[in-house]
Design an enzyme around this catalytic site. Structure first.
Site, PDB file in Angstrom:
ATOM      1  N   ASP A 104     -10.353   0.643 -18.818  1.00 33.14           N
ATOM      2  CA  ASP A 104      -9.751   0.057 -17.625  1.00 33.14           C
ATOM      3  C   ASP A 104      -9.954   0.995 -16.437  1.00 33.14           C
ATOM      4  O   ASP A 104     -10.427   2.123 -16.604  1.00 33.14           O
ATOM      5  CB  ASP A 104      -8.254  -0.196 -17.865  1.00 33.14           C
ATOM      6  CG  ASP A 104      -7.526   1.017 -18.432  1.00 33.14           C
ATOM      7  OD1 ASP A 104      -8.100   1.708 -19.300  1.00 33.14           O
ATOM      8  OD2 ASP A 104      -6.406   1.305 -17.993  1.00 33.14           O
TER       9      ASP A 104
ATOM     10  N   ASP B 128      -7.509   5.825 -27.169  1.00 34.52           N
ATOM     11  CA  ASP B 128      -7.689   5.531 -25.749  1.00 34.52           C
ATOM     12  C   ASP B 128      -9.181   5.629 -25.452  1.00 34.52           C
ATOM     13  O   ASP B 128      -9.973   6.108 -26.287  1.00 34.52           O
ATOM     14  CB  ASP B 128      -6.845   6.499 -24.902  1.00 34.52           C
ATOM     15  CG  ASP B 128      -6.553   5.917 -23.523  1.00 34.52           C
ATOM     16  OD1 ASP B 128      -7.169   4.907 -23.150  1.00 34.52           O
ATOM     17  OD2 ASP B 128      -5.710   6.500 -22.802  1.00 34.52           O
TER      18      ASP B 128
HETATM   19  N1  GUN Z   1      -3.379   6.961 -20.320  1.00 38.43           N
HETATM   20  C1  GUN Z   1      -2.435   7.121 -19.378  1.00 38.43           C
HETATM   21  N2  GUN Z   1      -2.555   6.173 -18.427  1.00 38.43           N
HETATM   22  C2  GUN Z   1      -3.596   5.404 -18.769  1.00 38.43           C
HETATM   23  C3  GUN Z   1      -4.192   4.249 -18.168  1.00 38.43           C
HETATM   24  O1  GUN Z   1      -3.784   3.751 -17.131  1.00 38.43           O
HETATM   25  N3  GUN Z   1      -5.250   3.709 -18.847  1.00 38.43           N
HETATM   26  C4  GUN Z   1      -5.714   4.239 -20.013  1.00 38.43           C
HETATM   27  N4  GUN Z   1      -6.733   3.639 -20.639  1.00 38.43           N
HETATM   28  N5  GUN Z   1      -5.167   5.314 -20.576  1.00 38.43           N
HETATM   29  C5  GUN Z   1      -4.123   5.903 -19.954  1.00 38.43           C
END
Ligand code: GUN
Length: 768
Positions: free
Chosen positions: A157, A122
């Site tokens: 995002d 992420d």
């Molecule tokens: N982890 C939990 N929700 C989100 C999200 O909306 N975007 C991102 N990049 N990671 C997340």
């Protein structure tokens, strides 16, 4: 790297991992990298394979969240012991911590984690949501993820919260879309997640999905749902899915960001989710909470395990409570992981069995918020139109509670259709009665829609043309019980239509073995209910028989024929009668054979209209003077045209119809509309009775199809818009010449987008 050794505490405790290493994954073929293929499906639920350099990830999959600073269960153990093919960690945390960053940049993220499978990272968006901001740049974080060798990176995002105003959410959606081109460019050949935002606003979710679909992302996570799940807003969660997924390219897996509670798996998967990630297994373990498919339980008060998982097979909750904090956390994290994986396995099996909606239906009873979501999903205006029979008395009272204003406005109808149009019907096997929920199972919806759109009464002149006989009272098979009666009716009252009352609606006798109508498994009373004439009337209106007199006949017990004839004689519908009103004279053999043959023809003809989408007139021409091979129970096995061509075979397993090579040729010749040029979507209604869908393949595929090989994605130039999974279809070349026939595995949009996997299972190739 503090915390790395945390699991060492568990080495000697119950459930500790001491043996067995799995081989490292085999990288996918270079040309397949990033491709996603479907191997099995049940409506929108799919079993897939995502091709990566660190193996082919089987989906639906759970990606456990690994905090590189606190590794509750070692990633290596995730791979070796639990067979977990992918996990997710946070690149922003790695980027921020020098020690982690050093190892990641010099040795790669797989070495940092000691994990050989697929690594997703992420981007820091979630940290921005929690802490307000992150210091990293849009391109910088993607480049960093690429540089440490992750398999699937995530762009930065902009998180949309459910409490944000429409303007604020629109801003998040817009900014995320604006960041997409630079993020995609920075990712190079690394697969990239393109998250969908949009808060609780349907149009913004849709806008986000449509906007992000334009860029070359490999996976689409649904973002901004963590607070939705934390507050148990499962109805909103379902709405978010339905507002987003139909607008995404189907060849990209959908990831539910932060969703790791097994309770949500069946519904999410039934709605098209492919990937999940979960920190819940570890976070919940820390405060003694156990995940179960029906919710969360605290270990404090437990004497027995909610599910007896392998890691606690030799210990009781009391013994685990007595452990030290670390040891207990590790063990409970294992427990949570095992429970979560077990539910995922159940979902995967359900997809294979075609029962994922039923599993979601069953699970919906486990939690009020989930039930609310499920009722919202299944109580669409579309269903109401179809389920007139049950609407007023049976469904409304219960379902009113779950319905909200926007449903009434019909705003979600196309989303529900998106689910229904992907359903395979008929299906093999029985359909267990599940109360009112049975009526709104999407594949039952699909079957009823198709029947109501395709089947029409014969409208023949003669006795009975003003009546309809509704037989009720027993479950199928009805053929043996009714066949003599039917022959006599066919002879004496040719205008009469006979319908069978099933628990999910009326079924024309000509389709008496058609699933799911024929195989509703339920208690006797379900079949014993005397039909309510008002309900029957409502259904007859839909079949254009609203003005006919209804004659009810109970099929239970001996003497069905006498009962039916008596009722019909009384109604003046049935031939010559004695003074008791009963026609005593049996049919001559010739008369009976003739009547049976007409019934057999109608059986096959109605199936060709319904299941091959054919015009009645075309079918009548094809079946003129045809003969029928029947088995010893009187079921038609093969239909043979007057020119000797074996055209179709009714299937015993599901009441469907198998097309033959010769049949495909004959039916191909009946087409009177242009061949499909591409994958354009047009209204389903306008394609009624246009014949089985055509799939146009390119020159490369032609010789293989002619040899009987399957049609693969990537070789398809166009298809008719009414094709859906499980349908018989005709395979043609660019000139429109028939080269084979088979069973579609997908929807038109799937045919358009997928580049890998089987699109049509070829049943017969036409040699040149
Ligand atoms: N982890 C939990 N929700 C989100 C999200 O909306 N975007 C991102 N990049 N990671 C997340």
């Amino acid at each position: 790297m503090d915390g790395l050794k945390e699991t060492d505490a568990g080495v000697d405790c119950m459930g500790a991992w001491t043996d067995g290493r799995r081989d490292d994954p085999v990288p996918c073929r270079e040309v397949d990298k990033g491709l996603f293929e479907i191997t099995s499906r049940d409506g929108r639920a799919r079993l897939g394979r995502l091709h990566t350099e660190h193996g082919i990830l089987e989906t639906p999959a759970l990606l456990p969240v690994i905090n590189p600073n606190i590794r509750t269960i070692e990633p290596r153990e995730m791979w070796d012991r639990y067979g977990i093919g992918a996990l997710i960690t946070n690149s922003y945390i790695i980027w921020k911590h020098d020690a982690l960053k050093e190892v990641a940049t010099t040795q790669g993220v797989h070495a940092l984690l000691d994990y050989p499978g697929v690594v997703m990272t992420d981007s820091g968006t979630f940290q921005a949501y929690i802490y307000g901001d992150v210091e990293v740049g849009v391109e910088e974080i993607v480049e960093f993820q690429k540089s440490i060798g992750v398999d699937i990176a995530t762009m930065l995002d902009v998180f949309s919260r459910p409490d944000m105003s429409e303007e604020q959410v629109a801003q998040c959606v817009q900014e995320t879309i604006e960041r997409a081109p630079a993020s995609v460019a920075s990712s190079g050949t690394t697969m990239l997640n393109g998250p969908i935002q949009g808060g609780l606003f349907k149009h913004l979710r849709t806008q986000s999905a449509q906007g992000m679909a334009e860029f070359d992302f490999a996976v689409h996570p649904i973002g901004g749902i963590v607070p939705v799940m934390e507050r148990h807003l499962y109805k909103d969660y379902a709405k978010i899915m339905l507002a987003s997924l139909p607008h995404l390219p189907p060849n990209r897996p959908v990831h539910m960001f932060g969703c790791g509670h097994p309770m949500l798996f069946p519904m999410s998967i039934a709605l098209g989710a492919d990937l999940f990630d979960s920190a819940a297994y570890a976070l919940f373990a820390r405060d003694g909470r156990l995940l179960t498919p029906w919710g969360t339980q605290k270990i404090e008060s437990l004497v027995e395990w909610p599910e007896r998982m392998p890691c606690v097979s030799t210990s009781t909750p009391a013994e685990v409570r007595a452990l030290g904090k670390n040891e207990r956390t590790v063990l409970l994290a294992r427990y949570n992981l095992e429970v979560t994986l077990a539910e995922l396995a159940r979902c995967k099996q359900a997809i294979r069995d075609g029962t994922i909606w039923r599993l979601a239906e069953r699970r919906s009873h486990q939690h009020p918020a989930l039930r609310e979501a499920f009722l919202w999903l299944s109580t669409s205006p579309h269903n109401k139109k179809l389920d007139l029979q049950f609407l007023d008395e049976l469904i409304l009272s219960d379902r009113d509670a779950a319905r909200d204003r926007d449903r009434n406005a019909g705003k979600w109808e196309s989303s529900w259709n998106w689910i229904v149009e992907s359903q395979e019907s008929p299906r093999k096997g029985g359909e267990p009665w599940g109360g009112e929920d049975t009526h709104v199972r999407p594949h039952i919806n699909a079957a009823k829609t198709a029947l109501k759109q395709h089947w029409t009464p014969h409208h023949r002149e003669g006795k009975g043309s003003g009546e309809v006989l509704v037989a009720y009272g027993t479950s199928g098979p009805w053929r043996e019980r009714l066949s003599d009666l039917m022959a006599r009716l066919e002879h004496h009252s040719p205008g009469l239509e006979v319908m069978i009352q099933t628990p999910i609606g009326l079924l024309p006798y000509s389709l008496e073995d058609l699933n799911p109508f024929t195989h509703i498994d339920g208690p006797l009373w379900l079949w014993r209910r005397r039909p309510n004439p008002m309900e029957v009337r409502k259904e007859l209106v839909q079949y254009g028989m609203g003005d006919r007199r209804i004659i009810l006949v109970d099929m239970l017990g001996d003497g069905i024929q006498a009962r039916a004839l008596h009722a019909l004689s009384e109604a003046g519908v049935f031939g010559v009668t004695n003074q008791d009103g009963i026609q005593t004279q049996p049919l001559e053999k010739e008369q009976r054979d003739d009547a049976k043959k007409r019934l057999q023809r109608r059986h096959v003809a109605d199936k060709m209209v319904l299941l091959l989408n054919m015009k009645k007139e075309d079918v009548d021409l094809l079946l003129e003077d045809s003969t029928f091979v029947v088995n010893r129970l009187g079921r038609v096995k093969n239909a043979i045209m007057s020119n000797g061509t074996h055209i179709v075979s009714p299937r015993l397993t599901d009441g469907g119809l198998s097309l033959t090579d010769g049949g495909a040729e004959e039916i191909h010749a009946t087409r009177d509309i242009a061949m499909p040029q591409d994958f354009e979507k047009t209204s389903l209604e306008s394609h009624l009775f246009k014949g089985p869908a055509w799939v146009v393949v390119n020159d490369d595929a032609e010789p293989f199809v002619r040899q009987g090989r399957n049609v693969f994605h990537g070789f398809i130039l166009g298809c008719d818009s009414w094709i859906s999974p499980g349908d018989s279809c005709l395979i043609v070349n660019q000139k429109g010449e028939l080269i084979g026939h088979g069973i579609s595995q997908c929807t038109p949009k799937d045919m358009q987008y997928f580049k890998k996997g089987v699109a049509v299972k070829t049943r017969g190739g036409k040699k040149q």
